[in-house]
Write an enzyme that holds these catalytic residues in place. Structure first.
Site: not given
Ligand code: HSE
Length: 445
Positions: A196, A214
């Protein structure tokens, strides 16, 4: 001793939560568990008094009668008795409409939505500026790591030189497992999905899109530039092989998916790609789903921020910190709050984002060649013709009965378009088999 002003206890801050999924539930739990401590820090109680979620029964079960629950999120963004809207729906469709609607109704907003800010941040922050409300987004980058706070406030004396971050936990988990267990990419991706970790669409993780969202936010904060997601160079990890991970290891490097933004001579670099990093750097040793962001400021030098980049309560930690921040500043004159993007809104810079062809970095190049005289001479001549200086070169032992060998070249700093041109020429040599693998390399000094 001065006497404290006698005043009644301030009214609780009333927050409306949009989406009570993984992070929403964590936010609900942290606010409840640490209520006293939070009130002592914020000066007022903070309560979620309304929740909007389409899974209404589930939301009611979590709220236990302590908040009104509705399936109509616009009823929350418009409610007169809500001070702050917490947007945890995600995506850029309905979430954009809701955030803009909340701002229009003069609500402050706390969001974890990196895609929304990277794509529509300029519009959202302009609207917030106009309405005199705050949009806080600590949870959008690095989960619980307070990297936004560090860039907006803690490092504000510095001219930021560059940022390099492991800002996608899923891809870092995949690379760690490939290195530790010698497994190929596809097998580890399935494991990440089972656990998950991956986004709803795992392509966002493995193709570097989530990291680019980001990074776009970090670059805006570091350099005082608008969000420019469309100019970010994005390359994922799907093409990486365990063989390259092993060769890199033998040369003293680890391969990480890094988001890099750097102030270069001609403009700003904004790029996400697999990167060789010296194994002795702290950031090279960030394993599994953990995140880390390395920020180099001219005064402070390199600083490193490490922690859980995702998950219910780690991300809630950032959401609740924003709620406290907004609560503390809610009565402050908007002019005296920390600007949304760290720089005053009329002071944003129009420094260009460099196309990837103009970026200067070092490279790991791996090519499979026929083991015969003159091959190395041809390759080194082509590199020299393109002004690419070799830092190290290794010829791997051929396998039993094998007449082809792998050559690995590490280069000094070179301009990407020169490397592209050289690789095209190398790949056209009759002695070179197939494509050359090219992975960028950063010393991070
Ligand atoms: N899917 C993202 C990760 C979750 O793997 O870092 C947090 O932004």
């Amino acid at each position: 001793m001065r006497k404290r002003r006698a005043a009644g206890p301030a009214q609780p801050i009333r927050a409306g939560l949009l989406g009570i999924g993984t992070v929403g539930r964590g936010t609900w739990e942290v606010l409840a568990r640490n209520a006293d401590e939070i009130q002592r820090r914020a000066g007022r109680a903070i309560r979620i008094t309304r929740i909007a979620d389409t899974a209404i029964e589930r939301a009611r079960a979590i709220a236990g009668g302590k908040a009104g629950v509705t399936a109509d999120a616009f009823a929350v963004t418009r409610a007169r008795d809500i001070d702050i809207v917490i947007e945890l729906i995600g995506g850029t469709g309905i979430a954009r409409k809701l955030v803009l609607d909340a701002i229009r109704h003069r609500k402050h907003v706390v969001t974890a939505n990196k895609a929304l800010l990277a794509k529509h941040g300029n519009e959202i922050f302009a609207a917030a500026q106009q309405q005199g409300v705050m949009v806080a987004f600590e949870a959008a980058v690095g989960g619980g790591i307070p990297i936004i706070k560090a860039l907006r406030e803690g490092l504000s004396a510095n001219r930021i030189e560059w940022i390099a971050g492991i800002i996608n936990g899923t891809s870092n988990f995949i690379l760690s497992e490939m290195r530790d267990k010698g497994l190929q990419f596809g097998a580890v991706l399935k494991e990440a999905q089972r656990k998950g970790y991956a986004e709803a669409d795992p392509a966002f993780d493995i193709e570097g899109v989530d990291a680019a969202h980001k990074l776009t936010i970090l670059a805006a904060l570091a350099f005082g530039i608008p969000m420019q997601l469309d100019k970010a160079y994005t390359e994922g990890i799907a093409a990486l092989t365990t063989q390259d991970i092993r060769y890199a290891e033998e040369l003293g490097y680890r391969i990480k998916l890094l988001g890099i933004t750097r102030r270069a001579r001609q403009g700003i670099e904004l790029r996400v790609h697999p990167t060789l990093v010296p194994a002795k750097r702290l950031i090279a040793n960030v394993e599994g789903v953990m995140n880390a962001v390395l920020v180099k400021g001219d005064a402070v030098g390199p600083t490193l921020y490490y922690g859980a980049g995702a998950g219910s309560q780690p991300t809630a930690s950032a959401v609740v910190a924003d709620l406290i921040d907004v609560t503390r500043l809610i009565t402050a004159d908007p002019e005296h709050r920390v600007p949304h993007l760290a720089f005053q809104p009329d002071q944003l810079s129009d420094e260009p984002i460099l196309p990837i062809g103009d970026v200067e970095t070092s490279y790991y190049l791996r090519m499979r060649v026929r083991d015969q005289p003159g091959v190395l001479a041809d390759i080194t001549r082509i590199l020299a013709d393109s002004s690419i200086s070799i830092d190290a070169m290794v010829q791997k032992e051929p396998g039993e009965g094998e007449r082809r060998v792998d050559i690995v070249v590490l280069t000094h700093l070179a301009v990407e378009k020169n490397v592209d041109a050289a690789l095209r020429r190398i790949e056209s040599l009759a002695t070179v088999v197939g494509r050359v693998t090219r992975i960028r390399l950063e010393e991070l000094l």
